[in-house]
Design a protein around this motif. Structure first.
Motif, PDB file in Angstrom:
ATOM      1  N   GLU A 227       0.651  -1.186   0.103  1.00  0.00           N
ATOM      2  CA  GLU A 227      -0.443   0.296  -0.093  1.00  0.00           C
ATOM      3  C   GLU A 227       0.930   1.110   0.068  1.00  0.00           C
ATOM      4  N   MET A 228       0.752   2.319  -0.678  1.00  0.00           N
ATOM      5  CA  MET A 228       0.876   3.949  -0.917  1.00  0.00           C
ATOM      6  C   MET A 228      -0.158   4.458  -0.522  1.00  0.00           C
ATOM      7  N   GLY A 229       0.655   5.444   0.630  1.00  0.00           N
ATOM      8  CA  GLY A 229      -0.069   6.307   1.751  1.00  0.00           C
ATOM      9  C   GLY A 229      -1.528   5.810   2.766  1.00  0.00           C
ATOM     10  N   GLY A 230      -1.852   6.771   2.823  1.00  0.00           N
ATOM     11  CA  GLY A 230      -2.999   6.076   4.397  1.00  0.00           C
ATOM     12  C   GLY A 230      -1.997   5.862   5.337  1.00  0.00           C
ATOM     13  N   ASP A 231      -2.981   5.537   6.953  1.00  0.00           N
ATOM     14  CA  ASP A 231      -2.733   4.717   7.868  1.00  0.00           C
ATOM     15  C   ASP A 231      -2.278   3.611   7.252  1.00  0.00           C
ATOM     16  N   GLN A 232      -1.870   2.774   6.577  1.00  0.00           N
ATOM     17  CA  GLN A 232      -1.517   1.807   6.026  1.00  0.00           C
ATOM     18  C   GLN A 232      -0.768   1.890   5.038  1.00  0.00           C
ATOM     19  N   HIS A 233       0.035   2.479   4.616  1.00  0.00           N
ATOM     20  CA  HIS A 233       1.512   2.890   3.708  1.00  0.00           C
ATOM     21  C   HIS A 233       2.296   2.020   4.446  1.00  0.00           C
ATOM     22  N   GLY A 234       2.495   0.737   3.287  1.00  0.00           N
ATOM     23  CA  GLY A 234       3.743  -0.273   3.279  1.00  0.00           C
ATOM     24  C   GLY A 234       3.419  -1.091   3.733  1.00  0.00           C
ATOM     25  N   ARG A 235       2.251  -1.614   4.408  1.00  0.00           N
ATOM     26  CA  ARG A 235       2.210  -2.939   3.960  1.00  0.00           C
ATOM     27  C   ARG A 235       1.905  -3.520   3.103  1.00  0.00           C
ATOM     28  N   LEU A 236       2.220  -5.565   3.280  1.00  0.00           N
ATOM     29  CA  LEU A 236       1.929  -5.953   1.608  1.00  0.00           C
ATOM     30  C   LEU A 236       1.124  -6.624   1.528  1.00  0.00           C
ATOM     31  N   LEU A 237       0.668  -6.620   0.225  1.00  0.00           N
ATOM     32  CA  LEU A 237      -0.940  -6.729   0.146  1.00  0.00           C
ATOM     33  C   LEU A 237      -0.746  -7.973  -1.314  1.00  0.00           C
ATOM     34  N   ARG A 238       0.683  -8.018  -1.501  1.00  0.00           N
ATOM     35  CA  ARG A 238       0.691  -9.522  -2.433  1.00  0.00           C
ATOM     36  C   ARG A 238       2.302  -9.394  -2.459  1.00  0.00           C
ATOM     37  N   THR A 239       2.688 -11.415  -2.298  1.00  0.00           N
ATOM     38  CA  THR A 239       4.471 -11.218  -2.566  1.00  0.00           C
ATOM     39  C   THR A 239       4.231 -12.532  -3.592  1.00  0.00           C
ATOM     40  N   ASN A 240       5.469 -12.172  -3.773  1.00  0.00           N
ATOM     41  CA  ASN A 240       5.260 -14.019  -5.010  1.00  0.00           C
ATOM     42  C   ASN A 240       5.635 -15.384  -4.216  1.00  0.00           C
ATOM     43  N   ASP A 241       6.093 -16.430  -4.996  1.00  0.00           N
ATOM     44  CA  ASP A 241       6.889 -17.687  -4.522  1.00  0.00           C
ATOM     45  C   ASP A 241       8.060 -17.111  -4.118  1.00  0.00           C
ATOM     46  N   ALA A 242       8.520 -16.907  -4.825  1.00  0.00           N
ATOM     47  CA  ALA A 242      10.562 -16.624  -4.234  1.00  0.00           C
ATOM     48  C   ALA A 242      10.258 -15.840  -3.551  1.00  0.00           C
ATOM     49  N   LEU A 243       9.921 -14.670  -3.034  1.00  0.00           N
ATOM     50  CA  LEU A 243      10.061 -13.692  -1.676  1.00  0.00           C
ATOM     51  C   LEU A 243       9.488 -14.723  -0.644  1.00  0.00           C
ATOM     52  N   CYS A 244       8.203 -15.338  -1.110  1.00  0.00           N
ATOM     53  CA  CYS A 244       8.110 -16.227   0.368  1.00  0.00           C
ATOM     54  C   CYS A 244       9.037 -17.511   0.723  1.00  0.00           C
ATOM     55  N   ARG A 256       0.753  -9.450   7.333  1.00  0.00           N
ATOM     56  CA  ARG A 256       0.953  -9.071   8.397  1.00  0.00           C
ATOM     57  C   ARG A 256       1.806  -7.886   8.215  1.00  0.00           C
ATOM     58  N   TYR A 257       3.065  -8.166   7.541  1.00  0.00           N
ATOM     59  CA  TYR A 257       4.001  -7.325   7.818  1.00  0.00           C
ATOM     60  C   TYR A 257       4.068  -5.670   6.410  1.00  0.00           C
ATOM     61  N   SER A 258       5.404  -5.171   7.379  1.00  0.00           N
ATOM     62  CA  SER A 258       5.331  -4.024   6.044  1.00  0.00           C
ATOM     63  C   SER A 258       7.014  -4.678   5.782  1.00  0.00           C
ATOM     64  N   PHE A 259       7.878  -3.905   4.884  1.00  0.00           N
ATOM     65  CA  PHE A 259       9.533  -4.224   5.031  1.00  0.00           C
ATOM     66  C   PHE A 259       9.998  -3.371   5.582  1.00  0.00           C
TER      67      PHE A 259
END
Length: 576
Positions: A227-244, A256-259
């Motif tokens: 997410e970009m902006g707002g209260d949840q700025h930086g929260r991960l919405l979607r990740t691919n299999d390689a990052l997992c 549940r996390y942000s970077f």
């Protein structure tokens, strides 16, 4: 006078007109509508020829439909007449309540213009209202806003007469209905084109989304949408299999996390300084097992729609192997390959980081410092950017009006670091001067001690037992020295059998005690390949002080070491 049968003729014509008008609204395409218009004139209004001249986007009129004569239709359909020629025709002749009639007696002036036309053969008129083959009758069609859509032209009424009031009104009404039908047909055509274009765009969008999804999901390196902006700025919405796989966490957990929750505490500043648009950073992210992996982050901004919300697309590349290689190269460049200790270059770098170029003066008393400050205000000796000899600011003492000079940070009278002389940045910069004890007697001053160590008897070990044994001795001496100092102290190897220890915060007595402990740690036998060998050690204690270079500090400690070595007999050196 009206004949007795004329009302019945009008009624029959009205019924026919009603049918052809109804047919106008059943045509599906614009081309069908135009052809229905001209066919209706021939069938329902009693003219032998009819033509629709349609306005093109560039303003000229094109013959778009023709009825009544196949030969004429093939000759003039598709031909274009200029807008200026048509405007000339629509402004001349007789105005029949919106229709334009140009009799043959006036039409000769139009024979040379560029409007496509067709004349039927026939005899000259025998009476006044008989139709002449070169008579012209036009019915302009206008849109709701008054824009010209086109012109209906008709020729040769079947009864051979010029239309009367009823015939004119019927043609005018039909042209009005035809304009509505053409406008509706155009609207339908535009809507159809828009729908086709929208469907194509949607198909392209679906294809693009699918391509993005495939590229995102199956990318060999990690990718995330946040997410970009707002209260949840930086929260991960979607990740691919390689990052997992890289972080050892499932996608449901990563949402549940942000970077900022995953980054190493030492790298949080690097992450916060990274730009959202096109920003790059190299930092460490935490794995599920508690370890950290070096990654390269590259950011870009994507929008859900033209005016929709914006999201942060982050590409995460595993650079652990490269970082390990870089650290190995950096370690090799700054450390001794045999013992693993910092080498001479690294030692000089660490030592130089503690020293500034401004020599530290003798510490002044509070009264002396105040006297020097006021001398600086009155034009005393310049020192440090135009102040007094103790570095009083150029603005004079009024800069600190209302403050107790004895409460200033820094030296005894608050006039800079201890001793009253500022570092190069000014009297109140953040540099803490490195000072040295005045004598070998401990006066309470704590400084940066530099212990220069030279092994005694090492050359004979090399000569008798070879370099393999000598290398083993050096490795063991390095281990004993490292074990004997505090965390944060530096043990370095200059080369050969010379070592240096940097120990900060020591007084004169502390440094002497440390030298004794290290010498005692070195002299016990060292076993190499089942053989016990012994070396001694000579230590020289120097002190780092601002105003000295790293080489000058090392040279001073080296000289003290040789003084200490010569002060002991050769027989006692190996025993320490």
């Amino acid at each position: 006078m009206e004949t007795e049968s004329e009302p019945y003729v009008r009624l029959a014509t009205l019924r026919q007109l009603h049918r052809v008008v109804a047919e106008l609204n059943t045509a599906r395409s614009l081309a069908d509508t135009l052809q229905t218009v001209v066919d209706g004139i021939v069938v329902g209004l009693g003219y032998e020829l009819a033509c629709v001249n349609l306005v093109r986007p560039d303003g000229d009129l094109v013959v778009a439909a023709f009825a009544g004569d196949p030969a004429a239709e093939s000759l003039i359909t598709g031909r274009v007449g200029s807008r200026s020629s048509w405007e000339r025709r629509l402004t001349m002749g007789e105005n029949w309540d919106g229709l334009r009639f140009i009799p043959h007696s006036e039409g000769w002036v139009l024979l040379e213009d560029d409007v496509p036309q067709w004349h039927t053969d026939g005899p000259d008129p025998r009476f006044e209202d008989e139709w002449h083959p070169e008579d012209r009758l036009y019915a302009p069609m206008y849109a709701t806003g008054g824009e010209l859509l086109g012109v209906i032209s008709v020729d040769r009424p079947r009864n051979g007469r010029r239309p009367g009031a009823w015939g004119r009104e019927a043609l005018q009404m039909y042209a009005f209905q035809a304009a509505i039908a053409i406008s509706n047909a155009r609207l339908r055509a535009n809507m159809q084109r828009a729908l086709v274009r929208l469907e194509r765009e949607q198909q392209a969008l679906r294809a693009s989304e699918e391509s993005f999804r495939q590229a995102f999901e199956y990318a060999p390196s990690g990718m995330a949408i946040a997410e970009m902006g707002g209260d949840q700025h930086g929260r991960l919405l979607r990740t691919n299999d390689a990052l997992c796989r890289l972080l050892g966490r499932p996608a449901s957990v990563l949402r549940r996390y942000s970077f900022s929750d995953l980054v190493h505490p030492e790298d949080i500043g690097t992450l916060l300084r990274t730009s959202a648009e096109g920003g790059r950073a190299e930092l460490r992210l935490g794995r599920r097992d508690g370890t950290y992996v070096w990654v390269s982050l590259r950011n870009s901004v994507v929008a859900d729609a033209a005016d929709g919300p914006r999201f942060l697309l982050t590409h995460v590349e595993d650079i652990e192997e490269r970082k390990r290689h870089e650290l190995q190269l950096a370690h090799r460049a700054s450390h001794d390959s045999l013992t693993g200790l910092p080498n001479g270059a690294e030692l000089r770098s660490r030592l130089g980081a503690r020293l500034c170029r401004r020599p530290q003066s003798v510490r002044a008393t509070a009264v002396e410092a105040l006297d020097a400050a006021y001398e600086g205000r009155d034009g005393g000796h310049e020192a440090g950017g135009g102040g007094g000899e103790h570095g009083f600011p150029p603005d004079g003492p009024d800069r600190f009006a209302g403050q107790d000079p004895f409460e200033f940070p820094g030296g005894p009278a608050g006039l800079g670091p201890p001793g009253g002389v500022p570092a190069e940045g000014g009297p109140y910069d953040h540099h803490v001067h490195t000072v040295a004890p005045a004598t070998d007697i401990d006066d309470g001053t704590k400084g940066l001690a530099v212990l220069f160590c030279d092994l005694d008897g090492f050359k004979s070990i090399n000569d008798r037992f070879g370099h393999h044994t000598g290398d083993a001795v050096l490795i063991e001496v390095a281990r004993r020295l490292t074990t004997g100092v505090r965390d944060g102290d530096t043990v370095a190897r200059l080369g050969g059998d010379e070592f240096v220890v940097l120990a900060d915060g020591l007084g004169a007595a502390d440094a002497a005690d440390l030298a004794v402990r290290l010498r005692n740690a070195i002299i016990p036998p060292i076993r190499v390949d089942g053989r016990a060998v012994r070396v001694g050690a000579s230590f020289g204690i120097g002190w780092a002080s601002c105003g000295m270079s790293a080489d000058e500090v090392l040279r001073s400690a080296d000289q003290r070491m040789y003084i200490e070595k010569r002060s002991r007999s050769k027989a006692h050196r190996r025993a320490g």
